[in-house]
Design a protein around this motif. Structure first.
Motif, short mmCIF file in Angstrom:
data_model
loop_
_atom_site.label_atom_id
_atom_site.label_comp_id
_atom_site.label_asym_id
_atom_site.label_seq_id
_atom_site.Cartn_x
_atom_site.Cartn_y
_atom_site.Cartn_z
N LEU A 54 8.62 25.03 0.23
CA LEU A 54 8.98 26.44 0.07
C LEU A 54 8.25 27.29 1.10
O LEU A 54 8.82 28.23 1.65
N LEU A 55 7.01 26.92 1.38
CA LEU A 55 6.24 27.66 2.38
C LEU A 55 6.84 27.50 3.78
O LEU A 55 6.69 28.38 4.64
N GLU A 56 7.52 26.37 4.00
CA GLU A 56 8.20 26.14 5.28
C GLU A 56 9.54 26.87 5.36
O GLU A 56 10.21 26.84 6.38
N GLY A 57 9.94 27.50 4.24
CA GLY A 57 11.22 28.19 4.22
C GLY A 57 12.38 27.30 3.82
O GLY A 57 13.55 27.66 4.03
N LYS A 58 12.07 26.15 3.22
CA LYS A 58 13.13 25.23 2.78
C LYS A 58 13.40 25.37 1.29
O LYS A 58 12.48 25.59 0.49
N ASP A 59 14.67 25.23 0.92
CA ASP A 59 15.02 25.11 -0.49
C ASP A 59 14.81 23.66 -0.92
O ASP A 59 14.54 22.78 -0.10
N TYR B 191 8.37 32.56 -5.41
CA TYR B 191 9.23 32.54 -4.22
C TYR B 191 10.67 32.87 -4.62
O TYR B 191 11.55 32.00 -4.59
N PRO B 192 10.93 34.10 -5.03
CA PRO B 192 12.26 34.46 -5.54
C PRO B 192 13.37 34.35 -4.49
O PRO B 192 14.55 34.27 -4.84
N GLU B 193 13.00 34.31 -3.22
CA GLU B 193 14.01 34.21 -2.16
C GLU B 193 14.49 32.78 -1.95
O GLU B 193 15.46 32.54 -1.24
N ARG B 194 13.83 31.81 -2.55
CA ARG B 194 14.16 30.40 -2.36
C ARG B 194 15.03 29.89 -3.51
O ARG B 194 15.17 30.53 -4.56
N THR B 195 15.62 28.71 -3.31
CA THR B 195 16.44 28.06 -4.33
C THR B 195 15.86 26.68 -4.62
O THR B 195 15.55 25.92 -3.69
N ILE B 196 15.72 26.39 -5.90
CA ILE B 196 15.27 25.06 -6.33
C ILE B 196 16.29 24.54 -7.33
O ILE B 196 16.53 25.17 -8.37
N CYS B 197 16.91 23.42 -7.03
CA CYS B 197 17.88 22.80 -7.93
C CYS B 197 17.30 21.50 -8.47
O CYS B 197 16.80 20.67 -7.70
N VAL B 198 17.38 21.32 -9.78
CA VAL B 198 16.85 20.11 -10.42
C VAL B 198 18.00 19.39 -11.11
O VAL B 198 18.74 19.99 -11.90
N THR C 263 26.11 21.86 1.88
CA THR C 263 25.07 22.80 1.49
C THR C 263 24.38 22.29 0.24
O THR C 263 24.85 21.35 -0.42
N LEU C 264 23.28 22.90 -0.11
CA LEU C 264 22.56 22.52 -1.32
C LEU C 264 23.47 22.62 -2.54
O LEU C 264 23.54 21.70 -3.37
N GLU C 265 24.19 23.72 -2.65
CA GLU C 265 25.05 23.93 -3.81
C GLU C 265 26.20 22.92 -3.84
O GLU C 265 26.57 22.42 -4.91
N GLU C 266 26.78 22.62 -2.68
CA GLU C 266 27.85 21.63 -2.61
C GLU C 266 27.34 20.24 -2.97
O GLU C 266 28.02 19.48 -3.67
N ASN C 267 26.15 19.93 -2.52
CA ASN C 267 25.54 18.64 -2.82
C ASN C 267 25.32 18.49 -4.32
O ASN C 267 25.67 17.46 -4.92
N VAL C 268 24.75 19.50 -4.93
CA VAL C 268 24.49 19.46 -6.36
C VAL C 268 25.78 19.26 -7.15
O VAL C 268 25.83 18.45 -8.09
N ALA C 269 26.82 19.97 -6.76
CA ALA C 269 28.11 19.85 -7.46
C ALA C 269 28.64 18.42 -7.39
O ALA C 269 29.15 17.87 -8.38
#
Length: 312
Positions: free
Chosen positions: A84-89, A117-124, A150-156
């Protein structure tokens, strides 16, 4: 274009260093293990405090006791925060919630970090699987990321694919099964005498259910291959994992037969490390692959029934 987000497994994924490097798994979360003598150490995806042969021998003899525990929510957050500190979701994949509290602990870590880090996305994702079955989902996540999802496409995609992961193989150390209270010692003794090999697949909750019991490895190989052929989807475009606990020679035979009969992209034989091995024990030899959607096992039971009847 590619998308930059971290894919993080947990220690129960049973992915070796070689596989993690090759598929670019960013990190895995270590757990805890209490070893004989009462010392607690981190559980890792490596043979550090012992070797596989001695570990499974001690489990079989019941001469030593082990215990496992997951990382805490605070520890999980510590594994995630550098990304997250590196700017990665983050995309994190957990062992099934039916088997461990890891998924809920990940959700706790997710909530705490998103406040920071409200600007980041974490998917579990709850893999609804364990061992290399959840590891297979991790490798698929890495593959989909490399294809530009994308992260969201991958999760789906993963939320659908996790219900299509099958296991088929044998767990033939009946005395270890009996020691865990999953069968009587008298049945274990008689079953061992005649070479009984229980064979199972996942149900739709991610728990393994025995679908057949056959005699001898030769018959087991035949049934495994036929079952995979009837339940696998698009084998030529997937990597099949074969896991083993002190059944290396049998795993090699199974891997060769899968390569010959199904022609997949690749077959990889995988160890099962202590975090899972403590509960699985010696005697496992099974293939893990993407196939037909897992049912309530009515379909899978009929497939196995037809295979056994045809082989009489």
């Amino acid at each position: 274009m590619g998308y930059s987000y971290a894919i993080i497994a947990d220690v129960t994924s049973d992915l070796s260093q070689e596989l993690r490097d090759r598929f670019e798994v960013d990190r895995y979360i270590q757990g805890h293990i209490t070893i004989p003598g009462g010392k607690e150490i981190n559980s890792k995806l490596e043979w550090d405090f012992t070797n596989a042969k001695d570990f499974y021998a001690s489990l079989k003899s019941r001469s030593h006791t082990y215990a496992t525990a997951p990382a805490s929510a605070e520890e999980i957050a510590g594994y995630w925060e550098p990304f997250l500190l590196e700017g990665k979701d983050i995309l994190a994949i957990s062992i099934s919630c039916s088997l461990s509290v890891t998924y809920n602990l990940m959700l706790n870590a997710q909530r705490a970090l998103l406040e920071k880090y409200p600007e980041r996305t974490i998917c579990v994702i709850d893999s609804r699987k364990y061992s290399v079955a959840s590891g297979l989902l991790v490798l698929k996540a890495c593959e989909l990321r490399s294809l530009g999802l994308t992260l969201e496409e991958n999760v789906a995609q993963l939320e659908l694919l996790k219900y299509t992961i099958h296991q088929m193989g044998t767990m033939d150390d009946l005395f270890f099964i009996a020691s865990k209270g999953r069968m009587s010692h008298s049945k274990a003794f008689l079953g061992t005498l005649v070479g009984i090999k229980p064979m199972g697949d996942f149900n739709n909750e991610g728990m393994v259910t025995v679908l057949a019991k056959v005699k001898g490895f030769d018959k087991a190989y035949e049934v495994i291959i036929e079952y995979i052929q009837q339940t696998i989807v698009d084998p030529e475009n997937q990597v099949i994992l074969v896991a083993q606990t002190q059944r290396e020679e049998q795993a090699k035979v199974l891997a060769r037969l899968i390569e010959e009969k199904l022609k997949p992209k690749e077959v990889i034989i995988s160890d099962i490390y202590p975090a899972n091995g403590i509960n699985i024990g010696p005697g496992l030899m099974a293939a893990y692959y993407f196939g037909t959607p897992i049912s309530d096992l009515a379909f899978e039971t009929e497939v196995m029934k037809s295979i056994l009847e045809a082989g009489k």
